[in-house]
Scaffold this motif. Sequence first.
Motif, PDB file in Angstrom:
ATOM      1  N   SER A 129       7.534 -52.170 -30.526  1.00 17.63           N
ATOM      2  CA  SER A 129       7.715 -50.790 -29.747  1.00 17.63           C
ATOM      3  C   SER A 129       6.817 -50.315 -28.336  1.00 17.63           C
ATOM      4  O   SER A 129       6.133 -49.754 -28.361  1.00 17.63           O
ATOM      5  CB  SER A 129       7.542 -49.937 -30.635  1.00 17.63           C
ATOM      6  N   GLY A 130       6.865 -51.933 -27.211  1.00 19.60           N
ATOM      7  CA  GLY A 130       5.809 -51.597 -26.334  1.00 19.60           C
ATOM      8  C   GLY A 130       7.012 -50.933 -25.082  1.00 19.60           C
ATOM      9  O   GLY A 130       7.959 -50.612 -25.484  1.00 19.60           O
ATOM     10  N   ALA A 180      10.989 -49.489 -22.768  1.00 23.26           N
ATOM     11  CA  ALA A 180      10.711 -47.920 -22.510  1.00 23.26           C
ATOM     12  C   ALA A 180      12.432 -47.414 -21.560  1.00 23.26           C
ATOM     13  O   ALA A 180      12.402 -46.211 -22.019  1.00 23.26           O
ATOM     14  CB  ALA A 180      10.281 -47.319 -21.337  1.00 23.26           C
ATOM     15  N   HIS A 181      12.811 -47.972 -20.854  1.00 25.46           N
ATOM     16  CA  HIS A 181      14.333 -47.653 -20.471  1.00 25.46           C
ATOM     17  C   HIS A 181      15.811 -48.268 -21.311  1.00 25.46           C
ATOM     18  O   HIS A 181      16.576 -48.494 -21.380  1.00 25.46           O
ATOM     19  CB  HIS A 181      14.588 -48.313 -19.125  1.00 25.46           C
ATOM     20  N   VAL A 188      12.533 -55.294 -16.947  1.00 27.06           N
ATOM     21  CA  VAL A 188      12.364 -56.486 -17.615  1.00 27.06           C
ATOM     22  C   VAL A 188      14.365 -55.423 -18.484  1.00 27.06           C
ATOM     23  O   VAL A 188      14.951 -56.299 -18.839  1.00 27.06           O
ATOM     24  CB  VAL A 188      11.702 -56.062 -19.480  1.00 27.06           C
ATOM     25  N   THR A 189      14.540 -54.346 -18.448  1.00 27.00           N
ATOM     26  CA  THR A 189      15.825 -54.102 -18.546  1.00 27.00           C
ATOM     27  C   THR A 189      16.723 -54.261 -18.009  1.00 27.00           C
ATOM     28  O   THR A 189      18.050 -54.657 -18.399  1.00 27.00           O
ATOM     29  CB  THR A 189      15.162 -52.318 -18.117  1.00 27.00           C
ATOM     30  N   PHE A 228      10.407 -52.251 -33.823  1.00 24.79           N
ATOM     31  CA  PHE A 228       8.938 -51.970 -35.358  1.00 24.79           C
ATOM     32  C   PHE A 228       7.373 -52.216 -34.547  1.00 24.79           C
ATOM     33  O   PHE A 228       7.529 -52.807 -33.819  1.00 24.79           O
ATOM     34  CB  PHE A 228       9.872 -53.069 -35.873  1.00 24.79           C
ATOM     35  N   LEU A 229       6.591 -51.441 -35.803  1.00 22.65           N
ATOM     36  CA  LEU A 229       5.096 -51.563 -35.378  1.00 22.65           C
ATOM     37  C   LEU A 229       4.859 -52.723 -36.145  1.00 22.65           C
ATOM     38  O   LEU A 229       5.419 -53.579 -36.767  1.00 22.65           O
ATOM     39  CB  LEU A 229       4.804 -50.341 -36.407  1.00 22.65           C
TER      40      LEU A 229
END
Length: 51
Positions: A27-28, A32-33, A5-6, A48-49
Amino acid sequence: MAVNVTEETIDLLMPYKKQVHTITANSGRKLAHHEKIVKDLGVKIYSFLPY
């Protein structure tokens, strides 16, 4: 998966680097990167949540 994805995000947005200033995402784990996206594209990422 997060690495894919990154890399795809960077590849897709690189031609628009001067026009893209921020990215908003949930915020999934897929972002992560996000530090690499920030570094390569020079953008700010807001999360965001979802509730």
